[in-house]
Design a protein around this motif. Structure first.
Motif, PDB file in Angstrom:
ATOM      1  N   PHE A  13       0.822  -1.203   0.000  1.00  0.00           N
ATOM      2  CA  PHE A  13       0.000   0.000   0.000  1.00  0.00           C
ATOM      3  C   PHE A  13       0.863   1.263   0.000  1.00  0.00           C
ATOM      4  O   PHE A  13       1.989   1.271   0.502  1.00  0.00           O
ATOM      5  CB  PHE A  13      -0.891   0.045   1.244  1.00  0.00           C
ATOM      6  CG  PHE A  13      -1.778  -1.146   1.420  1.00  0.00           C
ATOM      7  CD1 PHE A  13      -3.000  -1.236   0.773  1.00  0.00           C
ATOM      8  CD2 PHE A  13      -1.397  -2.193   2.250  1.00  0.00           C
ATOM      9  CE1 PHE A  13      -3.824  -2.339   0.937  1.00  0.00           C
ATOM     10  CE2 PHE A  13      -2.205  -3.298   2.432  1.00  0.00           C
ATOM     11  CZ  PHE A  13      -3.421  -3.370   1.768  1.00  0.00           C
ATOM     12  N   THR A  14       0.295   2.321  -0.566  1.00  0.00           N
ATOM     13  CA  THR A  14       0.864   3.654  -0.414  1.00  0.00           C
ATOM     14  C   THR A  14      -0.251   4.589   0.018  1.00  0.00           C
ATOM     15  O   THR A  14      -1.425   4.397  -0.337  1.00  0.00           O
ATOM     16  CB  THR A  14       1.486   4.184  -1.718  1.00  0.00           C
ATOM     17  OG1 THR A  14       0.457   4.367  -2.704  1.00  0.00           O
ATOM     18  CG2 THR A  14       2.540   3.235  -2.246  1.00  0.00           C
ATOM     19  N   LEU A  15       0.115   5.588   0.792  1.00  0.00           N
ATOM     20  CA  LEU A  15      -0.852   6.563   1.288  1.00  0.00           C
ATOM     21  C   LEU A  15      -0.296   7.954   1.040  1.00  0.00           C
ATOM     22  O   LEU A  15       0.802   8.288   1.508  1.00  0.00           O
ATOM     23  CB  LEU A  15      -1.094   6.348   2.784  1.00  0.00           C
ATOM     24  CG  LEU A  15      -2.094   7.287   3.453  1.00  0.00           C
ATOM     25  CD1 LEU A  15      -3.495   7.042   2.907  1.00  0.00           C
ATOM     26  CD2 LEU A  15      -2.077   7.087   4.958  1.00  0.00           C
ATOM     27  N   GLN A  16      -1.049   8.759   0.269  1.00  0.00           N
ATOM     28  CA  GLN A  16      -0.607  10.110  -0.043  1.00  0.00           C
ATOM     29  C   GLN A  16      -1.682  11.106   0.386  1.00  0.00           C
ATOM     30  O   GLN A  16      -2.780  11.119  -0.168  1.00  0.00           O
ATOM     31  CB  GLN A  16      -0.343  10.275  -1.542  1.00  0.00           C
ATOM     32  CG  GLN A  16       0.118  11.671  -1.921  1.00  0.00           C
ATOM     33  CD  GLN A  16       0.298  11.849  -3.411  1.00  0.00           C
ATOM     34  OE1 GLN A  16      -0.202  11.061  -4.205  1.00  0.00           O
ATOM     35  NE2 GLN A  16       1.013  12.889  -3.809  1.00  0.00           N
ATOM     36  N   PRO A  17      -1.408  11.944   1.372  1.00  0.00           N
ATOM     37  CA  PRO A  17      -2.375  12.959   1.803  1.00  0.00           C
ATOM     38  C   PRO A  17      -2.247  14.223   0.961  1.00  0.00           C
ATOM     39  O   PRO A  17      -1.151  14.596   0.541  1.00  0.00           O
ATOM     40  CB  PRO A  17      -1.985  13.219   3.253  1.00  0.00           C
ATOM     41  CG  PRO A  17      -0.533  12.919   3.311  1.00  0.00           C
ATOM     42  CD  PRO A  17      -0.238  11.888   2.257  1.00  0.00           C
ATOM     43  N   MET A  18      -3.355  14.873   0.715  1.00  0.00           N
ATOM     44  CA  MET A  18      -3.380  16.122  -0.038  1.00  0.00           C
ATOM     45  C   MET A  18      -4.293  17.118   0.652  1.00  0.00           C
ATOM     46  O   MET A  18      -5.191  16.739   1.410  1.00  0.00           O
ATOM     47  CB  MET A  18      -3.870  15.876  -1.468  1.00  0.00           C
ATOM     48  CG  MET A  18      -2.974  14.991  -2.309  1.00  0.00           C
ATOM     49  SD  MET A  18      -1.409  15.769  -2.732  1.00  0.00           S
ATOM     50  CE  MET A  18      -1.961  17.046  -3.862  1.00  0.00           C
ATOM     51  N   LEU A  19      -4.064  18.395   0.376  1.00  0.00           N
ATOM     52  CA  LEU A  19      -4.908  19.456   0.918  1.00  0.00           C
ATOM     53  C   LEU A  19      -5.553  20.235  -0.217  1.00  0.00           C
ATOM     54  O   LEU A  19      -4.881  20.628  -1.171  1.00  0.00           O
ATOM     55  CB  LEU A  19      -4.081  20.424   1.768  1.00  0.00           C
ATOM     56  CG  LEU A  19      -3.491  19.899   3.064  1.00  0.00           C
ATOM     57  CD1 LEU A  19      -2.628  20.972   3.710  1.00  0.00           C
ATOM     58  CD2 LEU A  19      -4.586  19.471   4.015  1.00  0.00           C
ATOM     59  N   LEU A  20      -6.865  20.435  -0.132  1.00  0.00           N
ATOM     60  CA  LEU A  20      -7.578  21.281  -1.078  1.00  0.00           C
ATOM     61  C   LEU A  20      -8.033  22.531  -0.333  1.00  0.00           C
ATOM     62  O   LEU A  20      -8.654  22.441   0.735  1.00  0.00           O
ATOM     63  CB  LEU A  20      -8.790  20.539  -1.658  1.00  0.00           C
ATOM     64  CG  LEU A  20      -8.476  19.222  -2.384  1.00  0.00           C
ATOM     65  CD1 LEU A  20      -9.765  18.588  -2.901  1.00  0.00           C
ATOM     66  CD2 LEU A  20      -7.509  19.443  -3.538  1.00  0.00           C
ATOM     67  N   LEU A  21      -7.731  23.697  -0.902  1.00  0.00           N
ATOM     68  CA  LEU A  21      -8.034  24.970  -0.251  1.00  0.00           C
ATOM     69  C   LEU A  21      -9.239  25.628  -0.915  1.00  0.00           C
ATOM     70  O   LEU A  21      -9.381  25.601  -2.132  1.00  0.00           O
ATOM     71  CB  LEU A  21      -6.830  25.908  -0.327  1.00  0.00           C
ATOM     72  CG  LEU A  21      -5.485  25.323   0.128  1.00  0.00           C
ATOM     73  CD1 LEU A  21      -4.391  26.372   0.004  1.00  0.00           C
ATOM     74  CD2 LEU A  21      -5.571  24.794   1.541  1.00  0.00           C
ATOM     75  N   TYR A  22     -10.095  26.259  -0.102  1.00  0.00           N
ATOM     76  CA  TYR A  22     -11.312  26.911  -0.609  1.00  0.00           C
ATOM     77  C   TYR A  22     -11.426  28.317  -0.040  1.00  0.00           C
ATOM     78  O   TYR A  22     -11.068  28.565   1.120  1.00  0.00           O
ATOM     79  CB  TYR A  22     -12.553  26.112  -0.217  1.00  0.00           C
ATOM     80  CG  TYR A  22     -12.592  24.707  -0.780  1.00  0.00           C
ATOM     81  CD1 TYR A  22     -13.167  24.446  -2.017  1.00  0.00           C
ATOM     82  CD2 TYR A  22     -12.049  23.633  -0.071  1.00  0.00           C
ATOM     83  CE1 TYR A  22     -13.207  23.167  -2.543  1.00  0.00           C
ATOM     84  CE2 TYR A  22     -12.083  22.348  -0.590  1.00  0.00           C
ATOM     85  CZ  TYR A  22     -12.657  22.119  -1.822  1.00  0.00           C
ATOM     86  OH  TYR A  22     -12.692  20.843  -2.341  1.00  0.00           O
ATOM     87  N   ASP A  23     -11.964  29.230  -0.888  1.00  0.00           N
ATOM     88  CA  ASP A  23     -12.237  30.578  -0.395  1.00  0.00           C
ATOM     89  C   ASP A  23     -13.652  30.644   0.172  1.00  0.00           C
ATOM     90  O   ASP A  23     -14.347  29.617   0.256  1.00  0.00           O
ATOM     91  CB  ASP A  23     -12.026  31.623  -1.500  1.00  0.00           C
ATOM     92  CG  ASP A  23     -12.946  31.396  -2.708  1.00  0.00           C
ATOM     93  OD1 ASP A  23     -13.981  30.725  -2.558  1.00  0.00           O
ATOM     94  OD2 ASP A  23     -12.618  31.899  -3.802  1.00  0.00           O
TER      95      ASP A  23
END
Length: 318
Positions: free
Chosen positions: A174-184
């Protein structure tokens, strides 16, 4: 007594002469050169076009760029049956008209004049089974923005425990990649990348099979009982002082959880180990050999099946 000391001195001098006489300085130009081989790299993902890159290997002493090959024939075989020939799009890039599917074996063969035919195979498995996700923050884990005259700081952290289903009677990677999405404030996405880090919490049951490179986590089920749940505790944190962060109203945490083939798992782990070893600059460090599954060549043909999991949007506290 003096006579013994003289004998010892003669012995040490003789040994020094012996080892000095055996030493031979080898110039780099005298090292044997390895035959140039085809290099085939292809990471096949579910629901994405099948692509490959073809180039030639080069000597470790060469300061030249890798030579990209555009006049090769790149054949695709699905479940050991010839399917089609990939189209070249220059710079060594080849693409199929098909997309990756689960539970399918893929083979790529590269034929180029003057070189042995290079071949690599791999099978795409099902996506990772995510059973549930639990958040276990304390009051100290939140998202906060601080603004003063000179700068705006946005940062914070969240804690999650992810439970995956380990498939019985087979090895899982397995691989786990976290990401962040930004909103106004209007719900529009903000195109800005934040520095993001991952800390593993209480994952001692994995032994040495869990590794973290940057914000990505790699682990397998070597130390687990097949068929059980796999608990993975993570602390997800970030910080940024860009002027754009003053417009961030909410942040969405997203996890890309991938079930990857064994060959590709070994490739990315050994590649990252090699990069870390080279960056340390230790002369006596053990060299790291990057995993390769190409017959008569070099490179990797790997498969990745990824699930996207949203952990929900979190408001930014001022």
């Amino acid at each position: 007594m003096k006579k013994n000391k003289v004998y010892i001195l003669y012995f040490l001098l003789a040994m020094a002469f012996l080892f000095g006489a055996c030493r031979k300085i080898i110039d780099a130009k005298d090292l044997p050169e390895q035959d140039v081989r085809l290099v085939l790299n292809s990471v096949i993902s579910k629901d994405s076009s099948i692509k490959a890159n073809v180039s030639l290997s080069k000597s470790i002493l060469s300061g030249k760029d890798y030579k990209l090959i555009d006049n090769a024939t790149c054949e695709l075989y699905i479940n050991d049956q010839y399917t089609e020939t990939l189209v070249n799009f220059k710079n060594g890039n080849y693409q199929s008209t098909l997309k990756g599917k689960a539970n399918t074996k893929y083979t790529l063969k590269v034929i180029a004049g003057g070189y042995k035919t290079a071949e690599g195979s791999n099978t795409m498995t099902d996506s990772a089974g995510v059973l549930r996700i639990e958040r276990f923050d304390t009051i100290n884990y939140t998202i906060r923005r601080t603004t003063n005259v000179t700068y705006t700081f946005l940062g914070g952290g969240l804690r999650y425990r992810l439970f995956l289903k380990d498939k019985a009677l087979e090895d899982n990677y397995f691989t786990l990649q976290p990401m962040l999405l930004l909103y106004d404030s209007l719900g529009h996405t903000i195109d800005h990348e934040l520095y993001f880090y991952v800390s593993n919490i209480d994952n001692s049951q994995y032994g040495s099979s869990i590794k973290t490179f940057g914000s990505n986590v790699f682990f397998d089920d070597k130390y687990l009982v097949n068929g059980n749940e796999i608990p993975l505790s993570l602390e997800l944190g970030f910080n940024d002082s860009s002027p754009l962060t003053s417009h961030v109203y909410a942040i969405e945490f997203v996890l890309y959880v991938s079930n990857v083939s064994e060959d590709y798992f070994k490739y990315i782990v050994t590649l990252n180990n090699q990069i870390q070893t080279n960056n340390q600059g230790t002369f006596f460090a053990e060299p790291v050999i990057v995993h390769n599954n190409i017959i008569n060549g070099m490179g990797i043909v790997g498969c990745v099946n990824t699930r996207t999991i949203s952990l929900g949007r979190k408001l930014v506290y001022k």
